[in-house]
Motif scaffolding. Structure first.
Motif, PDB file in Angstrom:
ATOM      1  N   GLU A   1     -22.119   4.784 -24.059  1.00 37.24           N
ATOM      2  CA  GLU A   1     -22.846   5.483 -22.848  1.00 37.24           C
ATOM      3  C   GLU A   1     -23.836   4.396 -23.359  1.00 37.24           C
ATOM      4  O   GLU A   1     -24.771   4.432 -24.490  1.00 37.24           O
ATOM      5  CB  GLU A   1     -22.520   6.357 -23.032  1.00 37.24           C
ATOM      6  CG  GLU A   1     -21.889   6.955 -22.051  1.00 37.24           C
ATOM      7  CD  GLU A   1     -21.897   9.582 -22.250  1.00 37.24           C
ATOM      8  OE1 GLU A   1     -22.577   8.793 -23.016  1.00 37.24           O
ATOM      9  OE2 GLU A   1     -20.895   9.447 -22.393  1.00 37.24           O
ATOM     10  N   HIS A   2     -24.863   3.872 -22.613  1.00 39.64           N
ATOM     11  CA  HIS A   2     -25.816   2.865 -22.100  1.00 39.64           C
ATOM     12  C   HIS A   2     -26.460   3.548 -21.113  1.00 39.64           C
ATOM     13  O   HIS A   2     -25.855   3.738 -19.959  1.00 39.64           O
ATOM     14  CB  HIS A   2     -25.165   1.650 -22.745  1.00 39.64           C
ATOM     15  CG  HIS A   2     -24.232   0.993 -24.014  1.00 39.64           C
ATOM     16  ND1 HIS A   2     -24.786   0.915 -25.457  1.00 39.64           N
ATOM     17  CD2 HIS A   2     -23.394   0.610 -24.359  1.00 39.64           C
ATOM     18  CE1 HIS A   2     -24.115   0.454 -25.698  1.00 39.64           C
ATOM     19  NE2 HIS A   2     -23.208   0.361 -24.588  1.00 39.64           N
ATOM     20  N   SER A   3     -27.723   2.622 -20.993  1.00 39.91           N
ATOM     21  CA  SER A   3     -28.721   3.128 -20.126  1.00 39.91           C
ATOM     22  C   SER A   3     -27.574   2.443 -19.144  1.00 39.91           C
ATOM     23  O   SER A   3     -27.676   0.693 -18.992  1.00 39.91           O
ATOM     24  CB  SER A   3     -30.502   2.205 -20.587  1.00 39.91           C
ATOM     25  OG  SER A   3     -30.293   1.039 -21.201  1.00 39.91           O
ATOM     26  N   LEU A   4     -28.761   2.903 -17.978  1.00 40.59           N
ATOM     27  CA  LEU A   4     -28.496   1.672 -16.602  1.00 40.59           C
ATOM     28  C   LEU A   4     -29.325   1.026 -16.393  1.00 40.59           C
ATOM     29  O   LEU A   4     -28.696  -0.761 -16.019  1.00 40.59           O
ATOM     30  CB  LEU A   4     -28.634   3.086 -15.333  1.00 40.59           C
ATOM     31  CG  LEU A   4     -28.637   1.940 -14.132  1.00 40.59           C
ATOM     32  CD1 LEU A   4     -27.576   1.419 -13.798  1.00 40.59           C
ATOM     33  CD2 LEU A   4     -29.352   2.589 -13.195  1.00 40.59           C
ATOM     34  N   LYS A   5     -30.125   0.287 -17.110  1.00 35.92           N
ATOM     35  CA  LYS A   5     -30.927  -1.030 -17.075  1.00 35.92           C
ATOM     36  C   LYS A   5     -29.668  -1.503 -18.285  1.00 35.92           C
ATOM     37  O   LYS A   5     -29.974  -3.386 -17.716  1.00 35.92           O
ATOM     38  CB  LYS A   5     -32.777  -0.493 -17.906  1.00 35.92           C
ATOM     39  CG  LYS A   5     -33.280  -2.146 -18.421  1.00 35.92           C
ATOM     40  CD  LYS A   5     -34.786  -1.723 -18.536  1.00 35.92           C
ATOM     41  CE  LYS A   5     -34.086  -1.452 -19.795  1.00 35.92           C
ATOM     42  NZ  LYS A   5     -35.588  -0.940 -21.477  1.00 35.92           N
ATOM     43  N   LEU A   6     -29.389  -1.810 -19.280  1.00 35.76           N
ATOM     44  CA  LEU A   6     -28.931  -2.537 -19.958  1.00 35.76           C
ATOM     45  C   LEU A   6     -27.715  -2.801 -19.376  1.00 35.76           C
ATOM     46  O   LEU A   6     -27.166  -4.210 -19.364  1.00 35.76           O
ATOM     47  CB  LEU A   6     -28.044  -2.079 -21.604  1.00 35.76           C
ATOM     48  CG  LEU A   6     -28.519  -2.595 -22.588  1.00 35.76           C
ATOM     49  CD1 LEU A   6     -28.511  -4.143 -22.705  1.00 35.76           C
ATOM     50  CD2 LEU A   6     -27.790  -1.926 -23.518  1.00 35.76           C
ATOM     51  N   VAL A   7     -26.304  -2.020 -18.981  1.00 36.11           N
ATOM     52  CA  VAL A   7     -25.736  -2.084 -18.205  1.00 36.11           C
ATOM     53  C   VAL A   7     -25.253  -2.658 -16.772  1.00 36.11           C
ATOM     54  O   VAL A   7     -24.873  -3.845 -16.898  1.00 36.11           O
ATOM     55  CB  VAL A   7     -24.770  -1.070 -18.099  1.00 36.11           C
ATOM     56  CG1 VAL A   7     -23.488  -1.357 -17.434  1.00 36.11           C
ATOM     57  CG2 VAL A   7     -24.350  -0.325 -19.271  1.00 36.11           C
ATOM     58  N   ALA A   8     -26.402  -2.911 -16.226  1.00 38.57           N
ATOM     59  CA  ALA A   8     -26.824  -3.699 -14.618  1.00 38.57           C
ATOM     60  C   ALA A   8     -27.067  -4.833 -15.233  1.00 38.57           C
ATOM     61  O   ALA A   8     -27.092  -6.130 -14.973  1.00 38.57           O
ATOM     62  CB  ALA A   8     -28.266  -2.963 -14.080  1.00 38.57           C
ATOM     63  N   THR A   9     -28.410  -5.287 -16.279  1.00 36.50           N
ATOM     64  CA  THR A   9     -28.668  -6.306 -16.315  1.00 36.50           C
ATOM     65  C   THR A   9     -27.372  -7.629 -17.135  1.00 36.50           C
ATOM     66  O   THR A   9     -27.494  -8.291 -17.163  1.00 36.50           O
ATOM     67  CB  THR A   9     -29.564  -6.519 -17.854  1.00 36.50           C
ATOM     68  OG1 THR A   9     -30.827  -5.012 -17.355  1.00 36.50           O
ATOM     69  CG2 THR A   9     -30.639  -7.913 -17.784  1.00 36.50           C
ATOM     70  N   ARG A  10     -26.484  -7.219 -17.816  1.00 35.90           N
ATOM     71  CA  ARG A  10     -25.604  -7.417 -18.835  1.00 35.90           C
ATOM     72  C   ARG A  10     -24.619  -8.090 -17.081  1.00 35.90           C
ATOM     73  O   ARG A  10     -24.095  -9.372 -17.337  1.00 35.90           O
ATOM     74  CB  ARG A  10     -24.678  -6.431 -19.230  1.00 35.90           C
ATOM     75  CG  ARG A  10     -25.234  -6.408 -20.651  1.00 35.90           C
ATOM     76  CD  ARG A  10     -24.674  -5.467 -21.643  1.00 35.90           C
ATOM     77  NE  ARG A  10     -25.230  -5.083 -22.998  1.00 35.90           N
ATOM     78  CZ  ARG A  10     -24.591  -4.189 -23.641  1.00 35.90           C
ATOM     79  NH1 ARG A  10     -22.946  -3.697 -23.590  1.00 35.90           N
ATOM     80  NH2 ARG A  10     -24.757  -4.235 -25.361  1.00 35.90           N
ATOM     81  N   ALA A  11     -24.685  -7.580 -16.722  1.00 34.45           N
ATOM     82  CA  ALA A  11     -23.505  -7.623 -15.568  1.00 34.45           C
ATOM     83  C   ALA A  11     -24.182  -8.656 -14.471  1.00 34.45           C
ATOM     84  O   ALA A  11     -23.561  -9.725 -14.402  1.00 34.45           O
ATOM     85  CB  ALA A  11     -23.368  -6.671 -15.029  1.00 34.45           C
ATOM     86  N   LEU A  12     -25.347  -8.694 -14.121  1.00 39.31           N
ATOM     87  CA  LEU A  12     -25.774  -9.951 -13.583  1.00 39.31           C
ATOM     88  C   LEU A  12     -25.992 -10.538 -14.080  1.00 39.31           C
ATOM     89  O   LEU A  12     -25.729 -12.132 -13.940  1.00 39.31           O
ATOM     90  CB  LEU A  12     -27.417  -9.287 -13.391  1.00 39.31           C
ATOM     91  CG  LEU A  12     -27.805  -8.123 -12.284  1.00 39.31           C
ATOM     92  CD1 LEU A  12     -28.541  -7.264 -12.126  1.00 39.31           C
ATOM     93  CD2 LEU A  12     -26.878  -8.607 -10.774  1.00 39.31           C
ATOM     94  N   MET A  13     -26.661 -10.774 -15.357  1.00 41.59           N
ATOM     95  CA  MET A  13     -26.749 -11.513 -16.241  1.00 41.59           C
ATOM     96  C   MET A  13     -25.061 -12.622 -16.589  1.00 41.59           C
ATOM     97  O   MET A  13     -25.371 -14.245 -16.105  1.00 41.59           O
ATOM     98  CB  MET A  13     -27.254 -11.666 -17.324  1.00 41.59           C
ATOM     99  CG  MET A  13     -29.016 -11.421 -17.299  1.00 41.59           C
ATOM    100  SD  MET A  13     -29.953 -12.628 -15.671  1.00 41.59           S
ATOM    101  CE  MET A  13     -30.065 -14.059 -17.760  1.00 41.59           C
ATOM    102  N   ILE A  14     -24.485 -11.445 -16.844  1.00 41.86           N
ATOM    103  CA  ILE A  14     -22.821 -12.320 -16.742  1.00 41.86           C
ATOM    104  C   ILE A  14     -22.717 -13.467 -15.292  1.00 41.86           C
ATOM    105  O   ILE A  14     -21.568 -14.128 -15.672  1.00 41.86           O
ATOM    106  CB  ILE A  14     -21.746 -10.939 -17.258  1.00 41.86           C
ATOM    107  CG1 ILE A  14     -22.326 -11.210 -18.802  1.00 41.86           C
ATOM    108  CG2 ILE A  14     -21.290 -12.697 -17.313  1.00 41.86           C
ATOM    109  CD1 ILE A  14     -21.519 -10.201 -19.282  1.00 41.86           C
ATOM    110  N   THR A  15     -23.026 -13.360 -14.686  1.00 43.89           N
ATOM    111  CA  THR A  15     -22.240 -13.668 -13.710  1.00 43.89           C
ATOM    112  C   THR A  15     -23.500 -13.897 -12.778  1.00 43.89           C
ATOM    113  O   THR A  15     -22.543 -15.670 -12.708  1.00 43.89           O
ATOM    114  CB  THR A  15     -22.946 -11.929 -11.499  1.00 43.89           C
ATOM    115  OG1 THR A  15     -21.651 -10.888 -12.404  1.00 43.89           O
ATOM    116  CG2 THR A  15     -22.609 -12.972 -10.764  1.00 43.89           C
TER     117      THR A  15
END
Length: 235
Positions: free
Chosen positions: A70-84
């Motif tokens: 479980e991670h913060s929404l900020k971390l998970v969303a930023t990971r997904a956006l940057m990989i995309t």
């Protein structure tokens, strides 16, 4: 002019894709502020956290928990956006290389190469969207978190501000927007510059061959007529 636009877009696309990839896999999205009491520099990235001692320069890094934790929404969303953004920027750059006039790929199809450049520009524009959203969202969240602590007079001993990795992601996203704009707008305006680029190679070749044959057919009767007049003159 079209070659200059292509090379300019390729320059921005190359560095933008590199900036996005480098920002995704570096560890300084958050760095401790200058007003903290820490004697070391702490940097937090999307995947790990590193601490550098200010006296001896020793650097130690700790990985975060598994991606399934479980991670913060900020971390998970930023990971997904940057990989995309990384995937789209890399694909756009490779596609742009195939569309350059200096690359011997479909040399007889200039229209196809122009369309390839337009596809590359569209892909780069799409890559800039998740990149700028992820980096700006992360930076704003860090700023809001720090401002709220200061506003409520809460001091935890260390405060963070967004670091150079976040700036790098913003720069890469803006570079993607610039390269995509050049390829989709400016290149389309100048795609018909020059008579050699107004028609495909096969059409130009057929038109040239037809023109030569018509010229020969037209010159031959005139040559025979001239000979007849020359004979009549001698008589």
């Amino acid at each position: 002019m079209r070659d200059l636009l292509q090379y300019t877009a390729c320059f921005f696309a190359f560095f933008s894709a590199g900036f996005l990839i480098l920002a995704t896999w570096t560890d300084c999205w958050m760095v401790n502020a200058d007003d903290s009491l820490e004697v070391s520099t702490k940097c937090r990235g999307l995947w790990w956290e590193c601490v550098t001692n200010s006296f001896d320069g020793i650097r130690t890094c700790d990985d975060y928990d598994s991606i399934f934790a479980e991670h913060s929404l900020k971390l998970v969303a930023t990971r997904a956006l940057m990989i995309t953004a990384d995937i789209l920027a890399g694909f756009g750059f490779v596609t742009l290389l195939l569309g350059l006039d200096c690359v011997k790929f479909l040399p007889d199809e200039p229209y196809v190469k122009v369309r390839i450049c337009v596809v590359a520009g569209t892909t780069l524009l799409l890559a800039g969207v998740p990149g700028i959203v992820g980096s700006v969202w992360y930076a704003v969240d860090v700023y809001v978190e720090r401002s709220s602590l200061i506003l409520h007079n809460i001091f935890l001993g260390i405060q963070y501000k967004f670091g150079w990795s976040c700036w790098l992601a913003m720069a890469g996203s803006l570079g993607c927007f610039l390269a995509g704009t050049i390829l989709t707008c400016c290149l389309y305006i100048f795609k018909g510059v020059g008579p050699e680029r107004s028609y495909p190679y096969s059409m130009r070749k057929a038109y040239s061959a037809a023109g030569v044959s018509m010229t020969k057919a037209y010159i031959a009767p005139r040559t025979e007529t001239a000979k007849m007049y020359a004979v009549d003159t001698r008589v």
